[in-house]
Scaffold this active site. Structure first.
Site, PDB file in Angstrom:
ATOM      1  N   ASP A 272      -3.610 -18.070   0.187  1.00  0.00           N
ATOM      2  CA  ASP A 272      -4.395 -18.585  -0.791  1.00  0.00           C
ATOM      3  C   ASP A 272      -5.281 -19.553   0.193  1.00  0.00           C
ATOM      4  OD1 ASP A 272      -1.945 -19.760  -0.794  1.00  0.00           O
ATOM      5  OD2 ASP A 272      -2.218 -20.573  -2.982  1.00  0.00           O
TER       6      ASP A 272
ATOM      7  N   TYR B 148       0.899  -1.161   0.243  1.00  0.00           N
ATOM      8  CA  TYR B 148      -0.066  -0.150  -0.066  1.00  0.00           C
ATOM      9  C   TYR B 148       0.930   1.273   0.137  1.00  0.00           C
ATOM     10  CZ  TYR B 148      -4.731  -1.687   0.860  1.00  0.00           C
ATOM     11  OH  TYR B 148      -5.985  -2.282   0.800  1.00  0.00           O
TER      12      TYR B 148
ATOM     13  N   ASP C 163     -12.531  -8.600   4.465  1.00  0.00           N
ATOM     14  CA  ASP C 163     -14.024  -8.265   3.734  1.00  0.00           C
ATOM     15  C   ASP C 163     -14.613  -9.731   3.459  1.00  0.00           C
ATOM     16  OD1 ASP C 163     -13.840  -5.647   3.455  1.00  0.00           O
ATOM     17  OD2 ASP C 163     -14.067  -5.598   1.270  1.00  0.00           O
TER      18      ASP C 163
END
Ligand code: IPM
Ligand code: MG
Length: 350
Positions: free
Chosen positions: A220, A142, A248
């Site tokens: 994953d 980020y 999320d």
């Protein structure tokens, strides 16, 4: 107790949900004789429209001067459709996190018995879920150097130092000690150098927290395990990017992303916000779920060490869910409006 709280409603439904949280804070203040002093600031798309900047200087000063920040939502579809836009609303939130050194993001994931049927997963799998995602918030891909060159090549640099990993690592280990004593580091150590540094650092730290069971999952695999065996988790620790995605994903397990709060803690400041976004389609329709924002207020009260007050807010939220005094995302057949959910919670508190 006197506390200065910066109120940044932001974009989309931010204003409507934050208004309900303010009603809740006022009710708590009145009942327990606390003075919560508010200062409002613009941020995000609304601030760009107003001043050309996603984080105006006066908003930043209000935040620096506050004990805590109550944040609504950020983002506007008009920027999402334009990848070339030089200025983006999200930059406002990213800058606050960075400038105030708010490095530790905590996202609780849990299910409510009354809503088990609304979960996309089956009831036995999700009943009683209760885990926390600790997401590093001001490092990694980020915030690394990023750029575009020769018009067609772009890069985002992912960087972590041991210190950045240790400071959130200690907080996550301590959280695990206070809970079920299990910490899962999520990384991609089979591919990424930064992930190998995370793994090595956490392995070393684990020796000082010998009563915590530590395990490691690749991102994953973790994305699968969260759906297959969500009850196996207690505290998840992960980097900025993986934490964004994983939290999320995990939040939908409860039945609605409109239920998930978050706390972002730094050395001196802290910011509290629902994890959902600006939900533009719902803006000004009085239909957004304010509970994630109200639960973020409960996390703020915990941060102020007002545990009794925080518990009362949580209890009122349970009642809103149990008595179906809630918005359409969780009370499909008899929904009430954003404003009315806020009124119900206030009534419960008094
Ligand atoms: C979040 C959001 C932000 C993030 C956006 C709005 C920049 O998705 O808080 O999870 O990616 O951190
Ligand atoms: Mg996110």
């Amino acid at each position: 107790m006197i506390k200065k709280i910066a109120i940044l409603s932001g974009d989309g439904v931010g204003d409507e949900i934050t208004t309900q949280s303010l009603k809740v804070l006022n009710a708590i203040g009145k009942k327990f004789h606390h003075d919560f002093l508010y200062q409002e600031g613009l941020i995000g798309a609304i601030a760009i429209d107003n001043s050309g900047k996603p984080l105006p200087d006066d908003t930043l000063s209000i935040c620096i001067d506050s004990d805590a920040i109550l944040f609504g939502a950020i983002g506007d579809p008009k920027y999402d459709q334009d990848p070339c836009s030089k200025i983006r609303p999200e930059k406002g939130l990213l800058n606050i996190r960075r400038v105030l050194n708010i490095f530790c993001n905590i996202r609780p994931i849990m299910t409510y018995d009354a809503l088990l049927k609304r979960s996309p997963l089956n009831t036995e799998r999700v009943k009683g879920i209760d885990f926390l995602v600790y997401r590093e918030l001001i490092g990694g891909i980020y915030f690394g150097d990023k750029g575009i060159y020769e018009d067609k090549k772009a890069y985002d640099y992912c960087f972590y130092s041991i210190e950045e990993i240790q400071r959130i690592g200690h907080i996550a280990f301590k959280a695990a000690i206070a809970r079920h004593k299990k910490l899962t580091l999520v990384d991609k150590a089979n591919v990424l150098e930064t992930s190998r540094l995370w793994r090595e650092t956490i392995q070393t730290m684990a020796k000082d927290y010998s009563n915590v069971e530590v395990d490691f999952l690749f991102i994953d695999n973790a994305a699968m395990q969260i759906l297959l065996h969500p009850k196996n988790f207690d505290v998840i620790l992960t980097d900025n990017m993986f934490g964004d995605i994983l939290s999320d994903e995990a939040s939908v397990i409860s039945g609605s992303i409109g239920l998930s709060p978050s706390a972002s803690i730094g050395d001196k400041n802290a910011l509290f916000e629902p994890i959902h976004g600006s939900y533009y389609q719902a803006a000004r329709k009085n239909i957004a779920n304010p509970l994630a924002s109200i639960l973020s207020v409960a996390m703020m009260l915990d941060y102020f060490k007002l545990e009794k007050e925080a518990q009362l807010v949580r209890k009122a939220v349970y009642n809103s869910i149990n008595y179906r005094k809630s918005s359409f995302d969780i009370s499909y057949f008899y929904p009430i409006g954003t404003e009315e959910v806020g009124d119900f919670i206030v009534q419960e508190l008094s």
